[in-house]
Design an enzyme around this catalytic site. Structure first.
Site, mmCIF file in Angstrom:
data_model
loop_
_atom_site.group_PDB
_atom_site.id
_atom_site.type_symbol
_atom_site.label_atom_id
_atom_site.label_comp_id
_atom_site.label_asym_id
_atom_site.label_seq_id
_atom_site.Cartn_x
_atom_site.Cartn_y
_atom_site.Cartn_z
ATOM 1 C CE LYS A 66 8.986 4.510 14.312
ATOM 2 N NZ LYS A 66 10.255 4.420 15.075
ATOM 3 C CB CYS A 83 6.282 -2.119 -1.939
ATOM 4 S SG CYS A 83 5.432 -0.599 -2.391
ATOM 5 C CB CYS A 85 5.792 3.150 -4.761
ATOM 6 S SG CYS A 85 4.590 1.811 -4.986
ATOM 7 C CB CYS A 94 7.246 -4.892 -5.357
ATOM 8 S SG CYS A 94 6.908 -4.176 -6.974
ATOM 9 C CG HIS A 98 6.688 0.070 -9.052
ATOM 10 N ND1 HIS A 98 6.642 -1.233 -8.589
ATOM 11 C CD2 HIS A 98 7.295 0.026 -10.245
ATOM 12 C CE1 HIS A 98 7.237 -2.024 -9.467
ATOM 13 N NE2 HIS A 98 7.630 -1.285 -10.483
HETATM 14 S S1 FES Z 1 7.586 -0.511 -5.504
HETATM 15 FE FE1 FES Z 1 5.623 -0.317 -4.668
HETATM 16 S S2 FES Z 1 4.470 -1.709 -5.806
HETATM 17 FE FE2 FES Z 1 6.442 -1.889 -6.632
#
Ligand code: FES
Length: 119
Positions: A66, A83, A85, A94, A98
């Protein structure tokens, strides 16, 4: 009572009435078997690929059961961009990955931005 299928091939509904119980059982078993084989073939061919594609985390800490990050609020500073994504090379922060992910997949994910209120 046997089937008279060959006598009534032009009228399917009429022919069905003449199938014996044994033939119905055999046809049912055959249909169930075919459905089971089809379902298993579908699962073995498509589920593995589908399951991998549906994973959010493609390559971050895959040896970890996890992935968890924790930060103290006091240490965040004025602004932190996280982040969501799972494509960032600086995860959990981030790095703009994304944008490419959204272009390639049609997705619409973006970062979580935590900032202090401007007073
Ligand atoms: S939300 Fe994943 S790189 Fe920006």
């Amino acid at each position: 009572m046997g089937s008279v299928l060959s006598l009534y091939t032009t009228n399917t509904a009429y022919v069905i009435l003449f199938f014996s119980l044994a033939e119905w059982v055999c046809a049912g078993a055959l249909a169930v078997g075919a459905a089971a084989v089809g379902y298993l073939a579908y699962r073995s061919l498509s589920c593995k690929d589908k399951c991998c594609k549906s994973m959010v985390n493609q390559d971050i800490q895959k040896d970890n059961p996890k992935v968890v990050h924790a930060f103290d609020i006091e240490d965040l500073g004025d602004k932190a961009v996280y982040c969501r994504c799972w494509r960032s090379k600086k995860f959990p922060f981030c790095d703009g990955a994304h944008t490419k992910h959204n272009e390639e997949t049609g997705d619409n994910v973006g970062p979580l931005i935590v900032k202090k209120k401007e007073s």
